[in-house]
Design a protein around this motif. Structure first.
Motif, mmCIF file in Angstrom:
data_model
loop_
_atom_site.group_PDB
_atom_site.id
_atom_site.type_symbol
_atom_site.label_atom_id
_atom_site.label_comp_id
_atom_site.label_asym_id
_atom_site.label_seq_id
_atom_site.Cartn_x
_atom_site.Cartn_y
_atom_site.Cartn_z
ATOM 1 N N VAL B 247 0.926 -0.907 0.204
ATOM 2 C CA VAL B 247 0.259 0.404 -0.082
ATOM 3 C C VAL B 247 0.953 1.092 -0.245
ATOM 4 O O VAL B 247 1.202 2.276 -1.290
ATOM 5 N N VAL B 248 1.747 1.001 0.738
ATOM 6 C CA VAL B 248 2.824 2.425 1.135
ATOM 7 C C VAL B 248 3.324 2.835 -0.360
ATOM 8 O O VAL B 248 3.521 3.940 -0.573
ATOM 9 N N VAL B 249 3.740 1.710 -0.569
ATOM 10 C CA VAL B 249 4.754 1.399 -1.708
ATOM 11 C C VAL B 249 4.119 2.039 -2.858
ATOM 12 O O VAL B 249 4.838 2.939 -3.946
ATOM 13 N N THR B 250 2.935 1.705 -3.261
ATOM 14 C CA THR B 250 1.747 2.175 -4.407
ATOM 15 C C THR B 250 1.709 2.905 -4.689
ATOM 16 O O THR B 250 1.272 4.339 -5.175
ATOM 17 N N VAL B 251 0.930 3.856 -2.301
ATOM 18 C CA VAL B 251 0.512 5.705 -3.004
ATOM 19 C C VAL B 251 1.624 6.252 -3.318
ATOM 20 O O VAL B 251 2.218 7.162 -3.685
ATOM 21 N N ILE B 252 2.696 6.129 -2.457
ATOM 22 C CA ILE B 252 3.752 6.801 -2.763
ATOM 23 C C ILE B 252 4.810 6.912 -4.401
ATOM 24 O O ILE B 252 4.905 8.323 -4.754
ATOM 25 N N ASP B 253 4.698 5.632 -4.896
ATOM 26 C CA ASP B 253 4.830 5.841 -6.664
ATOM 27 C C ASP B 253 4.175 6.513 -7.316
ATOM 28 O O ASP B 253 4.112 7.616 -7.650
ATOM 29 N N PHE B 254 2.293 6.329 -6.608
ATOM 30 C CA PHE B 254 1.875 7.096 -7.476
ATOM 31 C C PHE B 254 2.029 9.017 -7.381
ATOM 32 O O PHE B 254 2.157 9.700 -8.142
ATOM 33 N N THR B 255 1.700 8.994 -6.082
ATOM 34 C CA THR B 255 2.437 10.514 -5.964
ATOM 35 C C THR B 255 3.596 11.287 -5.609
ATOM 36 O O THR B 255 3.612 12.177 -6.843
ATOM 37 N N SER B 256 4.035 10.332 -6.197
ATOM 38 C CA SER B 256 5.660 10.548 -6.800
ATOM 39 C C SER B 256 5.496 11.419 -8.113
ATOM 40 O O SER B 256 6.281 12.051 -9.001
ATOM 41 N N ALA B 257 4.719 10.135 -9.059
ATOM 42 C CA ALA B 257 5.009 9.959 -10.528
ATOM 43 C C ALA B 257 3.663 11.695 -11.268
ATOM 44 O O ALA B 257 4.664 12.171 -11.934
ATOM 45 N N PHE B 258 3.438 11.443 -10.109
ATOM 46 C CA PHE B 258 2.391 12.832 -10.180
ATOM 47 C C PHE B 258 2.817 14.270 -10.029
ATOM 48 O O PHE B 258 2.722 15.091 -11.266
ATOM 49 N N ILE B 259 3.552 14.168 -8.983
ATOM 50 C CA ILE B 259 4.266 15.580 -8.596
ATOM 51 C C ILE B 259 5.734 15.568 -9.897
ATOM 52 O O ILE B 259 5.665 17.195 -10.306
ATOM 53 N N ARG B 260 6.407 14.884 -10.182
ATOM 54 C CA ARG B 260 7.353 14.899 -10.824
ATOM 55 C C ARG B 260 6.632 15.217 -12.847
ATOM 56 O O ARG B 260 7.160 16.216 -13.135
ATOM 57 N N LYS B 261 5.599 14.886 -13.379
ATOM 58 C CA LYS B 261 4.967 15.217 -13.814
ATOM 59 C C LYS B 261 4.762 16.929 -14.223
ATOM 60 O O LYS B 261 4.522 17.129 -15.033
ATOM 61 N N ARG B 262 4.653 17.113 -12.585
ATOM 62 C CA ARG B 262 4.155 18.623 -13.085
ATOM 63 C C ARG B 262 5.124 19.375 -13.169
ATOM 64 O O ARG B 262 5.033 20.724 -13.778
ATOM 65 N N ILE B 263 6.846 18.786 -12.515
ATOM 66 C CA ILE B 263 7.749 19.382 -12.457
ATOM 67 C C ILE B 263 8.675 19.594 -13.077
ATOM 68 O O ILE B 263 8.577 21.309 -14.065
ATOM 69 N N VAL B 264 7.928 18.842 -14.364
ATOM 70 C CA VAL B 264 8.917 18.591 -15.322
ATOM 71 C C VAL B 264 8.583 19.218 -16.688
ATOM 72 O O VAL B 264 7.143 18.654 -16.017
#
Lengths: 257, 264, 275
Positions: B247-264
């Motif tokens: 659960v934790v890994v999946t949630v963090i993967d998704f959040t991080s992918a979302f943030i990274r998409k917005r940054i770059v």
């Protein structure tokens, strides 16, 4: 013989690709289909080997309705209809010979093709095909080392190796320069006459259509709006097909090189 | 129609030799491997028959009474990963400049590159073992292990970003009369910050996975529970732990992918 | 800007007054949230520490000192274990590379046009990738007992998730036009994939397999720590003996370091040659 009987095609997104098309193409004819892009030329040609499937009507190839075909019959149908593409569609990393031998896929068992076990006959057929388009000296070159015109000749050789009854060519010269375009069309015409292979070519260049076609079919918005021998076609006919006056970019120009 | 193909063009001697050497090495590698490895199938299968019912059904029926403890240690795991990655992201910045060809010149950047690849050669767990010995078996050892381990990777990625910056902008600034510091802040940093952040966040994803096993050597986080659960054959608790990690890994993967998409 | 400028060079793109106030406020809030979480994390992770953090560096130096000099003569005892470790990685990578082919095809959007199958495979692979290698090893050791087999299985499952994802991404970038031509000339599905797709992805496939081999070597050296075979098992037992065996442990660590570096060097040279 290819017969379109009231064929229509609606794409899943609602676009009307073909609208009540009724056309009969006789054996040995050299037919050029003209029309603006989006007029349905590509859809028409791809219906014949079922790369797209019409949603209505019936489409007879050699008196059989191919719209009912499933996988095995479909392979047979595609084996007897060769196709040439605008972007040559070669495997760029493979050499010319392997690309040409791919024309034998429909005639070859899956296992044999996986282990490259093409018969000697197939190989000499491939080489002969390359000779007919004068590119045999590139037989072991990788496809991406060839120029556009050379790649299109290799893709003609691939189709020849397939020994088809019909050749479908979808905008075969759109990516080429004028002299090479004429060269490719000349090869297609020559093959049509020598081997008596029915050939259907999509083009949007008026001058080339008039120069090479026996018969011209004009399309607009999915409908066939003109169908007649090339000799009857004038500039006025094209203006009717295109729905506007003829411009310079509708002409390929140049002469046979 | 009896055409024969022309003979294939001969490959150069070097190419042939290379192909032969590679083929022989691969065959040798496999012979060495299969002669060397001796699996005791009988023992393994007997053990499997004996253990299967104890392990597999229990893994799929997690012990929900352990949820609280799992949540708490999972939180610690996140803290370890967070503190470690942030430290690494900060440490990696100066190191990456030292290891970038276009900042230090080809030869002066060598020591930096060597240092970074030397750090990368240590598996995280080995670093954790060293730090557990040094600062005792606690979560901070985990933070240090993550920090050092990630510095190696981030430093390398950062220096590659620096090496790819658009030179024209730098030259433009210099032509305007900017000094070195000004060029750094106005021409270099704006180009690299989004990518730096994106990689740092990505590294946090990786570090979550890494920090969840550090407890196996005593460096805190959920790994400690994993060791106990397996030692006690408590596989339903292991099931709960697995759910926690997934659960934790999946949630963090998704959040991080979302943030990274917005940054770059 | 003066205050935050010195603290957070990472956050500043241009002088803040160029940015709208809203962006400035957002960046400030995020920055302070990160700092707060960092301080909290540091505090939490140090609560079990014996003694003061300021003692740590000195402590570290004194304890690490006991590891030196490494006892290199111990190497002669561990060659076999080191070899086994690499052999585990070879077998696991090979098997994973084979199993990955159907999985990668099923999780490539351009090949598997049947959406439910594509999503099912994707989800399965994503799930697989969330589980760390050592956790897999612990479970397989529980199932098969201590030995090499659980280690190999853990490596296979672990690398499968990574490899299938990377390869399916490669497949998705492929030029689809030759595949259309193969289909148009009557090729069956397997023929189309073999003649149209495989030549396009083969170099990347090999390169990714080598890359995963590097990852597996790195992972295999620590698997022994949970009883899954290889050099890690020796390392763990040496560390158990306490201070006297530390130089032996350090010799193992140095050997691991060298082996990992050498394999990565060879593998990266091979991969450069491929692409």
């Amino acid at each position: 013989m290819i017969e379109f009987k009231d064929v229509s095609l609606v794409y899943p997104n609602g676009t009307q690709g073909l609208k009540n098309v009724n056309v009969t193409i006789n054996d040995g004819e050299f037919v050029v289909i003209v029309g603006l892009s989006g007029a349905g030329k590509s859809t028409l040609i791809r219906s014949i080997n079922r790369l797209v499937t019409p949603t209505n009507g019936s489409l007879l190839v050699d008196d059989e309705d191919i719209l009912k075909y499933r996988s095995k019959n479909l392979r047979k149908l595609r084996t007897k209809t060769g196709m040439i593409f605008q972007n040559y569609n070669l495997v760029k990393r493979s050499n010319v010979l392997k690309n040409v031998l791919a024309g034998r896929l429909g005639h070859t068992g899956t296992l044999r093709s996986i282990f490259n076990m093409y018969s000697k006959k197939d190989k000499s057929l491939a080489y002969e095909s390359l000779k007919r388009v004068n590119i045999e000296e590139k037989v072991y070159n990788r496809a991406d080392e060839l120029s556009g015109g050379q790649q299109q000749r290799v893709s003609i050789a691939r189709v020849l190796t397939q020994q088809p009854k019909y050749i479908l060519a979808d905008e075969p010269v759109a990516s080429l320069d004028p002299p090479t375009s004429h060269q490719v069309m000349t090869y297609l015409k020559k093959i049509n006459k020598e081997d008596n292979i029915t050939t259907i070519v999509n083009l949007h260049f008026i001058d080339m259509a008039m120069e090479y076609a026996d018969r011209i079919i004009g399309m607009r918005a999915g409908e066939v709006v003109f169908d007649g021998p090339a000799s009857e076609v004038t500039e006025k006919t094209f203006e009717e097909i295109y729905g506007r006056s003829i411009r310079e970019d509708d002409l390929r120009g140049g002469t046979e090189s | 129609m009896n055409l024969t193909l022309p003979p294939k063009p001969k490959n150069s001697l070097f190419k042939k030799l290379r192909a032969i050497v590679i083929t022989i090495s691969i065959i040798a590698l496999y012979i060495w491997t299969f002669l060397g490895i001796d699996l005791d199938w009988e023992k393994a299968i007997n053990k499997l028959i004996q253990q299967f019912d104890k392990v597999i059904p229990m893994l799929f029926s997690p012990d929900w009474s352990a949820t609280g403890e799992v949540a708490l240690t999972m939180l610690e795991t996140i803290f370890i990963a967070f503190a470690g990655s942030l430290m690494a992201a900060i440490l990696a910045v100066p190191l990456s400049f030292l290891a970038a060809n276009n900042m230090m010149g080809k030869y002066l950047s060598m020591p930096g590159k060597w240092l970074l690849s030397a750090i990368r050669a240590f598996p995280d767990l080995i670093l954790a073992i060293l730090f557990v010995v040094a600062v005792g078996p606690n979560a901070f050892a985990g933070v240090l292990a993550i920090a050092i381990g990630s510095t190696g990777m981030l430093g390398k990625l950062f220096s590659e970003i620096i090496e790819q910056i658009d030179k024209d902008v730098v030259q433009g600034m210099q032509a305007n009369g900017a000094n070195r510091t000004q060029v750094l802040f106005y021409a270099v940093l704006p180009q690299i910050i989004p990518e730096f952040l994106s990689y740092a966040i990505y590294r946090f994803e990786v570090d979550i996975r890494a920090s969840s096993i550090l407890g196996i050597v005593g460096a805190g986080g959920i790994g400690t529970m994993i060791v106990f659960a397996s030692a006690n054959d408590n596989w339903s608790q292991m099931g709960t732990i697995l759910v926690g990690i997934i659960v934790v890994v999946t949630v963090i993967d998704f959040t991080s992918a979302f943030i990274r998409k917005r940054i770059v | 800007m003066s205050k935050s400028n010195t603290k957070k060079p990472l956050k500043i793109k241009q002088p803040p007054d160029i940015y709208p106030t809203k962006t400035k406020a957002q960046v400030t809030i995020i920055f302070f949230a990160i700092v707060a979480m960092y301080l909290y994390s540091m505090n939490w992770t140090q609560r079990d520490m014996v003694g003061d953090i300021t003692d740590a560096p000195a402590n570290m130096v004194s304890v690490l000192g006991k590891f030196f000099p490494p006892n290199y003569s111990y190497w002669s005892n561990i060659w076999d274990e080191m070899a086994l470790t690499i052999q585990m990685a070879v077998i696991a990578t090979t098997i994973a590379a084979i199993i990955t082919v159907p999985l990668a095809l099923l999780s490539a959007r351009n090949i598997t046009t049947f959406k439910p199958l594509y999503y099912a495979t994707r989800t399965f692979l994503n799930l697989l990738r969330t589980i760390p290698d050592l956790v897999l090893a612990v479970i397989f050791v529980g199932l098969f007992g201590i030995g090499l087999l659980p280690g190999i299985l853990a490596l296979i499952v672990f690398s499968l998730g990574i490899l299938a994802k990377l390869i399916s991404e490669t497949i998705e970038t492929v030029d689809m036009s030759p595949l259309e031509a193969m289909r148009a000339s009557g090729g069956g599905t397997i023929q189309v994939i073999w003649t149209g797709l495989v030549p396009q992805v083969l170099p990347q496939f090999t390169s990714l397999v080598l890359y995963v081999f590097e990852i597996n070597v790195r992972a295999s050296v620590v698997l022994g720590y949970v009883g899954a075979g290889g050099i890690g098992q020796v390392l763990q037992s040496q560390l158990r003996y306490g201070h006297i065996a530390f130089p032996n442990a350090m010799a193992i660590i140095v050997l691991i370091f060298i082996v990992v570096l050498v394999i990565e060097y060879i593998s990266s040279k091979l991969r450069e040659a491929l692409i």
